[in-house]
Design a protein around this motif. Structure first.
Motif, short mmCIF file in Angstrom:
data_model
loop_
_atom_site.label_atom_id
_atom_site.label_comp_id
_atom_site.label_asym_id
_atom_site.label_seq_id
_atom_site.Cartn_x
_atom_site.Cartn_y
_atom_site.Cartn_z
N TYR A 29 0.58 -1.00 -0.04
CA TYR A 29 -0.02 0.12 -0.19
C TYR A 29 0.98 1.42 0.13
O TYR A 29 0.52 2.31 -0.36
CB TYR A 29 -1.14 -0.51 1.03
CG TYR A 29 -2.11 -1.61 0.99
CD1 TYR A 29 -3.25 -1.86 -0.08
CD2 TYR A 29 -1.62 -2.33 2.25
CE1 TYR A 29 -3.76 -2.58 -0.06
CE2 TYR A 29 -2.22 -3.63 2.32
CZ TYR A 29 -3.23 -3.76 1.27
OH TYR A 29 -4.03 -4.70 1.17
N TYR A 34 0.56 7.77 -2.46
CA TYR A 34 0.75 7.66 -1.38
C TYR A 34 1.59 8.33 -0.51
O TYR A 34 2.05 9.24 0.38
CB TYR A 34 0.64 5.92 -0.55
CG TYR A 34 0.56 6.37 1.20
CD1 TYR A 34 -0.79 7.53 1.85
CD2 TYR A 34 1.29 5.68 1.38
CE1 TYR A 34 -1.22 6.88 2.53
CE2 TYR A 34 1.17 5.58 2.80
CZ TYR A 34 -0.17 5.91 3.42
OH TYR A 34 -0.39 5.97 5.17
N HIS A 37 2.69 12.17 -0.21
CA HIS A 37 2.58 12.70 0.94
C HIS A 37 2.55 12.64 2.35
O HIS A 37 3.08 13.99 3.18
CB HIS A 37 0.87 12.07 0.75
CG HIS A 37 -0.24 12.48 2.04
ND1 HIS A 37 -0.74 13.66 2.40
CD2 HIS A 37 -0.78 11.68 3.20
CE1 HIS A 37 -1.31 13.39 3.53
NE2 HIS A 37 -1.39 12.48 3.82
N LYS A 150 -3.46 5.75 9.32
CA LYS A 150 -2.31 5.66 8.51
C LYS A 150 -3.36 4.34 8.04
O LYS A 150 -3.15 3.14 8.90
CB LYS A 150 -1.50 5.16 7.70
CG LYS A 150 -0.71 7.23 8.05
CD LYS A 150 0.92 6.74 7.51
CE LYS A 150 1.27 5.81 9.22
NZ LYS A 150 3.10 5.76 8.96
N TYR A 152 -4.70 1.36 5.98
CA TYR A 152 -4.72 0.40 4.81
C TYR A 152 -6.04 -0.50 4.60
O TYR A 152 -6.44 -1.06 4.92
CB TYR A 152 -2.80 -0.29 4.65
CG TYR A 152 -1.98 0.82 4.96
CD1 TYR A 152 -2.05 1.50 3.79
CD2 TYR A 152 -1.30 0.51 5.85
CE1 TYR A 152 -0.74 2.63 4.50
CE2 TYR A 152 -0.03 1.42 5.98
CZ TYR A 152 -0.25 2.23 4.99
OH TYR A 152 1.22 3.35 5.72
N PHE A 180 -6.76 7.81 -0.88
CA PHE A 180 -5.64 7.75 -2.14
C PHE A 180 -6.38 6.41 -3.08
O PHE A 180 -7.11 6.15 -2.73
CB PHE A 180 -4.60 7.33 -1.62
CG PHE A 180 -4.15 8.11 -0.57
CD1 PHE A 180 -3.04 9.89 -1.41
CD2 PHE A 180 -4.16 8.37 1.24
CE1 PHE A 180 -2.35 10.04 -0.58
CE2 PHE A 180 -3.94 9.69 1.71
CZ PHE A 180 -2.89 10.69 0.87
N SER A 184 -5.69 3.40 0.07
CA SER A 184 -5.95 4.11 1.32
C SER A 184 -6.16 4.69 1.98
O SER A 184 -6.71 6.19 1.34
CB SER A 184 -4.28 3.96 2.04
OG SER A 184 -3.64 2.62 1.57
#
Length: 194
Positions: A29, A34, A37, A150, A152, A180, A184
């Motif tokens: 992931y 991602y 960021h 975060k 996933y 995202f 994610s």
């Protein structure tokens, strides 16, 4: 006053690692949409050796200047010979078993986490990042001002939870979210006012 932020990766069902502590199953992931960021918005949360790879080796700390880790969170880097994983931050490891710090830039303490965090919050500086793990997060839950998950798109079924603590609900307000392409999410929660 400085804030304590628990910035952590997790699964849909709330686990930060496999039962044995492994978290490599998150790797698929970490995609091209991602990772930039994370490097742009949270450069200080990248381990020092990874910062150069992401072009942020000399980037100033944006949100945090201190990182707190439990022995389990510090252990994987230490096992790989990385004694100072976040050399660009003040590093504090809570451990009763580690003893003397393997690196002069890493503080090892047996102090009560709540007392230490309350003292850190009174100091000048940027925020305090709680890196993990579950036991330390559980002990510090009353002092956590912000939770950034975060998340996933994977279900683990079991493993190490975000928090390991007694049942004691603490309310948080969702104050930010970002989705995202890989599925994610980055979810930001702020401690709800009493």
């Amino acid at each position: 006053m400085r804030k304590l932020t628990y910035f952590v990766a997790g699964t849909i069902d709330g686990f930060i690692a496999a039962p044995d502590g492994d978290f490599d199953f998150f790797s698929p992931y970490l995609t091209e949409d991602y990772l930039p960021h994370l490097a742009a918005d949270f450069p200080e949360t990248l381990p020092t050796p990874a910062r150069a790879a992401f072009g942020v080796a000399d980037a100033p700390n944006v949100r945090f200047d201190t990182v707190l880790m439990g022995r389990s969170a510090y252990g994987p880097g230490l096992a790989a010979g990385l004694t100072s994983p976040y050399a660009h931050l003040r590093q504090i490891v809570f451990s009763r078993s580690l003893g003397v710090s393997p690196d002069p830039s890493v503080e090892v303490t047996t102090e009560d986490p709540i007392a230490l965090v309350r003292r850190l919050k009174q100091e000048q500086g940027l925020g305090i990042w709680l890196c993990g793990g579950a036991d330390l997060a559980g002990q510090l839950l009353p002092e956590i001002d912000e939770l950034i998950v975060k998340q996933y798109p994977v279900v683990a079924g079991s493993g190490i939870p975000l928090f390991r603590a007694e049942f004691s609900p603490h309310a948080f307000d969702l104050t930010g979210s970002r989705v995202f392409d890989n599925g994610s999410l980055v979810l930001t929660y702020t401690k709800a006012s009493a």
